[in-house]
Design an enzyme around this catalytic site. Structure first.
Site, PDB file in Angstrom:
ATOM      1  N   LYS A  41       0.858  -1.189   0.000  1.00 46.78           N
ATOM      2  CA  LYS A  41       0.000   0.000   0.000  1.00 46.78           C
ATOM      3  C   LYS A  41       0.888   1.231   0.000  1.00 46.78           C
ATOM      4  O   LYS A  41       1.851   1.312   0.761  1.00 46.78           O
ATOM      5  CB  LYS A  41      -0.868  -0.021   1.281  1.00 46.78           C
ATOM      6  N   LYS A  43       5.202   2.159   8.347  1.00 49.08           N
ATOM      7  CA  LYS A  43       4.030   2.968   8.739  1.00 49.08           C
ATOM      8  C   LYS A  43       2.807   2.070   8.926  1.00 49.08           C
ATOM      9  O   LYS A  43       2.094   2.172   9.926  1.00 49.08           O
ATOM     10  CB  LYS A  43       3.767   4.004   7.641  1.00 49.08           C
ATOM     11  N   LYS A  55       5.146   1.960  -3.055  1.00 50.16           N
ATOM     12  CA  LYS A  55       5.122   3.376  -3.477  1.00 50.16           C
ATOM     13  C   LYS A  55       5.369   3.432  -4.969  1.00 50.16           C
ATOM     14  O   LYS A  55       5.964   2.516  -5.550  1.00 50.16           O
ATOM     15  CB  LYS A  55       6.205   4.178  -2.754  1.00 50.16           C
ATOM     16  N   THR A  62      -4.408  12.966   6.466  1.00 54.66           N
ATOM     17  CA  THR A  62      -2.987  12.988   6.843  1.00 54.66           C
ATOM     18  C   THR A  62      -2.777  14.013   7.957  1.00 54.66           C
ATOM     19  O   THR A  62      -2.154  13.730   8.996  1.00 54.66           O
ATOM     20  CB  THR A  62      -2.117  13.329   5.619  1.00 54.66           C
ATOM     21  N   ASN A 106      -1.624  19.717   0.376  1.00 54.21           N
ATOM     22  CA  ASN A 106      -2.738  19.023   1.026  1.00 54.21           C
ATOM     23  C   ASN A 106      -2.516  18.928   2.539  1.00 54.21           C
ATOM     24  O   ASN A 106      -3.317  19.431   3.329  1.00 54.21           O
ATOM     25  CB  ASN A 106      -2.882  17.629   0.386  1.00 54.21           C
ATOM     26  N   SER A 115      -7.202   5.662   4.118  1.00 60.20           N
ATOM     27  CA  SER A 115      -7.180   4.866   2.880  1.00 60.20           C
ATOM     28  C   SER A 115      -7.634   3.435   3.175  1.00 60.20           C
ATOM     29  O   SER A 115      -8.372   2.822   2.394  1.00 60.20           O
ATOM     30  CB  SER A 115      -5.768   4.837   2.283  1.00 60.20           C
TER      31      SER A 115
HETATM   32  N1  LIG Z   1      -1.117  12.954   0.510  1.00 57.56           N
HETATM   33  C1  LIG Z   1      -1.052  12.010   1.426  1.00 57.56           C
HETATM   34  O1  LIG Z   1      -2.005  11.257   1.640  1.00 57.56           O
HETATM   35  C2  LIG Z   1       0.175  11.863   2.259  1.00 57.56           C
HETATM   36  C3  LIG Z   1       1.277  12.665   2.075  1.00 57.56           C
HETATM   37  N2  LIG Z   1       2.362  12.492   2.885  1.00 57.56           N
HETATM   38  C4  LIG Z   1       3.554  13.292   2.699  1.00 57.56           C
HETATM   39  O2  LIG Z   1       3.266  14.654   3.002  1.00 57.56           O
HETATM   40  C5  LIG Z   1       4.130  15.484   2.238  1.00 57.56           C
HETATM   41  C6  LIG Z   1       3.279  16.471   1.477  1.00 57.56           C
HETATM   42  O3  LIG Z   1       2.379  15.751   0.669  1.00 57.56           O
HETATM   43  P1  LIG Z   1       1.034  16.402   0.122  1.00 57.56           P
HETATM   44  O4  LIG Z   1       0.596  17.484   1.021  1.00 57.56           O
HETATM   45  O5  LIG Z   1       0.111  15.298  -0.174  1.00 57.56           O
HETATM   46  O6  LIG Z   1       1.559  16.973  -1.248  1.00 57.56           O
HETATM   47  P2  LIG Z   1       1.088  18.252  -2.068  1.00 57.56           P
HETATM   48  O7  LIG Z   1       1.573  18.041  -3.436  1.00 57.56           O
HETATM   49  O8  LIG Z   1      -0.353  18.518  -1.845  1.00 57.56           O
HETATM   50  O9  LIG Z   1       1.913  19.435  -1.366  1.00 57.56           O
HETATM   51  C7  LIG Z   1       3.309  19.502  -1.359  1.00 57.56           C
HETATM   52  C8  LIG Z   1       3.664  20.933  -0.978  1.00 57.56           C
HETATM   53  O10 LIG Z   1       5.065  21.026  -0.752  1.00 57.56           O
HETATM   54  C9  LIG Z   1       5.512  22.209  -1.362  1.00 57.56           C
HETATM   55  N3  LIG Z   1       6.934  22.150  -1.621  1.00 57.56           N
HETATM   56  C10 LIG Z   1       7.603  21.481  -2.589  1.00 57.56           C
HETATM   57  N4  LIG Z   1       8.916  21.731  -2.495  1.00 57.56           N
HETATM   58  C11 LIG Z   1       9.068  22.573  -1.446  1.00 57.56           C
HETATM   59  C12 LIG Z   1      10.183  23.218  -0.852  1.00 57.56           C
HETATM   60  N5  LIG Z   1      11.414  23.007  -1.301  1.00 57.56           N
HETATM   61  N6  LIG Z   1       9.978  24.031   0.233  1.00 57.56           N
HETATM   62  C13 LIG Z   1       8.742  24.233   0.709  1.00 57.56           C
HETATM   63  N7  LIG Z   1       7.644  23.661   0.185  1.00 57.56           N
HETATM   64  C14 LIG Z   1       7.817  22.844  -0.876  1.00 57.56           C
HETATM   65  C15 LIG Z   1       4.693  22.313  -2.630  1.00 57.56           C
HETATM   66  O11 LIG Z   1       4.728  23.609  -3.181  1.00 57.56           O
HETATM   67  C16 LIG Z   1       3.316  21.936  -2.079  1.00 57.56           C
HETATM   68  O12 LIG Z   1       2.704  23.070  -1.497  1.00 57.56           O
HETATM   69  C17 LIG Z   1       4.971  14.545   1.373  1.00 57.56           C
HETATM   70  O13 LIG Z   1       6.178  14.250   2.035  1.00 57.56           O
HETATM   71  C18 LIG Z   1       4.106  13.305   1.299  1.00 57.56           C
HETATM   72  O14 LIG Z   1       4.857  12.152   0.993  1.00 57.56           O
HETATM   73  C19 LIG Z   1       2.379  11.603   3.895  1.00 57.56           C
HETATM   74  C20 LIG Z   1       1.311  10.818   4.147  1.00 57.56           C
HETATM   75  C21 LIG Z   1       0.130  10.826   3.301  1.00 57.56           C
HETATM   76  O1  LIG Z   2      -3.021   6.472   1.504  1.00 58.49           O
HETATM   77  C1  LIG Z   2      -2.171   5.654   1.200  1.00 58.49           C
HETATM   78  O2  LIG Z   2      -2.401   4.524   0.866  1.00 58.49           O
HETATM   79  C2  LIG Z   2      -0.695   6.005   1.244  1.00 58.49           C
HETATM   80  C3  LIG Z   2      -0.383   7.433   1.524  1.00 58.49           C
HETATM   81  C4  LIG Z   2       1.098   7.610   1.397  1.00 58.49           C
HETATM   82  O3  LIG Z   2       1.638   7.475   0.320  1.00 58.49           O
HETATM   83  C5  LIG Z   2       1.897   7.884   2.577  1.00 58.49           C
HETATM   84  O4  LIG Z   2       1.432   7.680   3.693  1.00 58.49           O
HETATM   85  O5  LIG Z   2       3.065   8.301   2.408  1.00 58.49           O
END
Ligand SMILES: NC(=O)C1=CN([C@@H]2O[C@H](COP(=O)(O)OP(=O)(O)OC[C@H]3O[C@@H](n4cnc5c(N)ncnc54)[C@H](O)[C@@H]3O)[C@@H](O)[C@H]2O)C=CC1
Ligand SMILES: O=C(O)CCC(=O)C(=O)O
Length: 421
Positions: free
Chosen positions: A69, A93, A105, A189, A219, A350
């Site tokens: 996953k 995790k 992934k 998250t 997000n 999820s």
């Molecule tokens: N979407 C999900 O369900 C999950 C996400 N994560 C992790 O959370 C983190 C963020 O993911 P999301 O919010 O989903 O992605 P997203 O794509 O919605 O947001 C990522 C953000 O990071 C910013 N960013 C990129 N490079 C940057 C930098 N150098 N300095 C500052 N900001 C920067 C982008 O502009 C954007 O605002 C990632 O590490 C992801 O793996 C972890 C668990 C679940």
């Molecule tokens: O929702 C999921 O299955 C995985 C989310 C994810 O990629 C993460 O936790 O880093």
């Protein structure tokens, strides 16, 4: 520049956890290598009629505890090494949270902001065409990650259903509600991290109004900022890939959300309502109580860890703190709530989505929130207790907690699992 690769970081943490448990060396060895990583070249037709290729990967790191996953990332700097490490983290995790999953992934090396919506859809569908034999509702279940979202998950689920010739919503989570998504997945998250901080507030020494800084206003970052602000806390700084803004008395979140919704960077709000532009790398050192890295890996490293003023780091991003920075933060009594616990709300909801898809029965939002809170509090408490019992950081404690479950499952499978194909 980061001082170690994500791969090195993750394995360092596994080795450290192993010193606190009586686990066979071959179990540790098994967990050091991904089960399978597939690399493909996706070729799509661009709107101008030309063709363009993109590298893409899917890693099924370990499936001892269940189907693999993990999310799919669209990013120009994505690499196989990064995908494998993100899949390793997913393995741990899911074990921390006791979800019946292994870790996987995927990624496409692309800047999705350079594609039209039609090109993005063709690329998303091409990904599923390439990996349809690898993924599956009981084999490997993707979800969103950086620069992917529910719209992309919807296209992917639709493509998979067309390939297998029947509706198959449980193959992908994070889908739009109209295609079998779960209520509460969008902010899950952040919500998991928020529940964790609220539950451990006393142990963390947090009370009263707090100042919060959020790195990465996507997000996870936007939702955690809204949740803390709704409780009366002050969001003093946020950043994204375009820059950062700071306001000692609090940023105007509505203006920031509006700027993002229109496709601007947070920097677009500089000058509004006391918002001061700062360099993106200054955010880590702003005066605050809780620092929330919610962007990418290795953002807090040995050269900026000394500047952290927060008492608590809530890792919503995967791997934002390097092992060197971890040691510096620990020596300064900064408590890091580690990614494999702190951001696990996303994969937990999820899991709820997958369960609902399989049951064909959909829950109310209250049920999603109550179940998420219960699991975050139960596993968060267990990790905290391990950290007290073993005298280790919450990160090492989370790895100990996960490793003991993984080791038990590997042993339970018997020898055959050592030779899985
Ligand atoms: N979407 C999900 O369900 C999950 C996400 N994560 C992790 O959370 C983190 C963020 O993911 P999301 O919010 O989903 O992605 P997203 O794509 O919605 O947001 C990522 C953000 O990071 C910013 N960013 C990129 N490079 C940057 C930098 N150098 N300095 C500052 N900001 C920067 C982008 O502009 C954007 O605002 C990632 O590490 C992801 O793996 C972890 C668990 C679940
Ligand atoms: O929702 C999921 O299955 C995985 C989310 C994810 O990629 C993460 O936790 O880093």
């Amino acid at each position: 520049m980061p001082e170690t690769s994500p791969l090195d970081s993750a394995l360092t943490r596994l080795d450290e956890a192993a010193t606190h448990l009586n686990v066979d060396a071959d179990v540790i060895e098994k967990l050091k290598y991904p089960r399978e990583t597939t690399k493909v070249r996706l070729m799509i037709r661009m709107d101008d009629g030309s063709r363009k290729s993109f590298l893409a990967w899917r890693c099924r790191y370990d499936d001892t505890r269940g189907p693999t996953k993990g999310g799919i990332r669209f990013h120009p700097d994505a690499t196989a090494d990064e995908v494998e490490m993100l899949a390793f983290w997913m393995t741990f995790k899911c074990a921390v949270m006791n979800l019946p999953y292994g870790g996987g992934k995927g990624a496409v090396q692309v800047d999705p902001r350079q594609l039209s919506k039609a090109e993005l859809e063709r690329l998303s569908r091409a990904y599923i065409q390439a990996f349809s034999r690898i993924i599956g509702p009981d084999r490997d279940i993707p979800a969103p990650d950086v620069y992917t979202n529910s719209m992309i998950m919807g296209w992917m689920a639709d493509e998979y259903s067309q390939i297998v010739g029947e509706g198959s919503p449980a193959v992908i989570t994070g889908k739009p509600l109209a295609l079998g998504g779960s209520v509460g997945r969008g902010d899950a998250t952040a919500r998991g991290g928020y529940y964790l901080v609220c539950h451990l507030a006393q142990e963390l020494g947090l009370s009263g109004s707090m100042k919060i800084a959020v790195q990465g206003f996507g997000n996870a970052g936007q939702h955690i900022a809204s949740m803390f602000a709704a409780d009366g806390h002050t969001i003093v700084a946020v950043s994204d890939s375009g820059g950062a803004v700071y306001a000692a008395n609090g940023l105007d979140l509505k203006a920031l959300m509006a700027a993002k919704a229109e496709g601007h960077s947070v920097i677009y709000t500089a000058g509004h309502s006391g918002h001061q532009a700062i360099a993106a790398n200054e955010l880590v050192g702003v005066d605050c109580d809780v620092l929330v890295p919610a962007a990418l890996e290795n953002m807090i490293h040995k050269t900026n860890a000394e500047t952290v003023k927060a008492r608590i780091v809530l890792e919503l991003a995967n791997g934002p703190v390097t092992p060197e920075a971890d040691a510096i933060l620990a020596s300064r009594n900064v408590v890091v709530l580690p990614d494999i616990l702190a951001n696990a709300g996303g994969v937990t909801v999820s899991y709820f989505e997958w369960v609902q898809n399989k049951q064909g029965y959909y829950w109310e939002l209250d049920e999603v929130h109550t179940r998420l809170r219960t699991i975050m509090e139960r596993e968060g408490r267990a990790v905290w207790q391990h950290s007290v019992d073993h005298g280790v950081t919450p990160r090492t404690a989370a790895y100990i907690h996960a490793l003991s479950r993984l080791a038990e499952a590997i042993e339970a499978h018997g020898t055959q699992s050592y030779f899985d194909s």
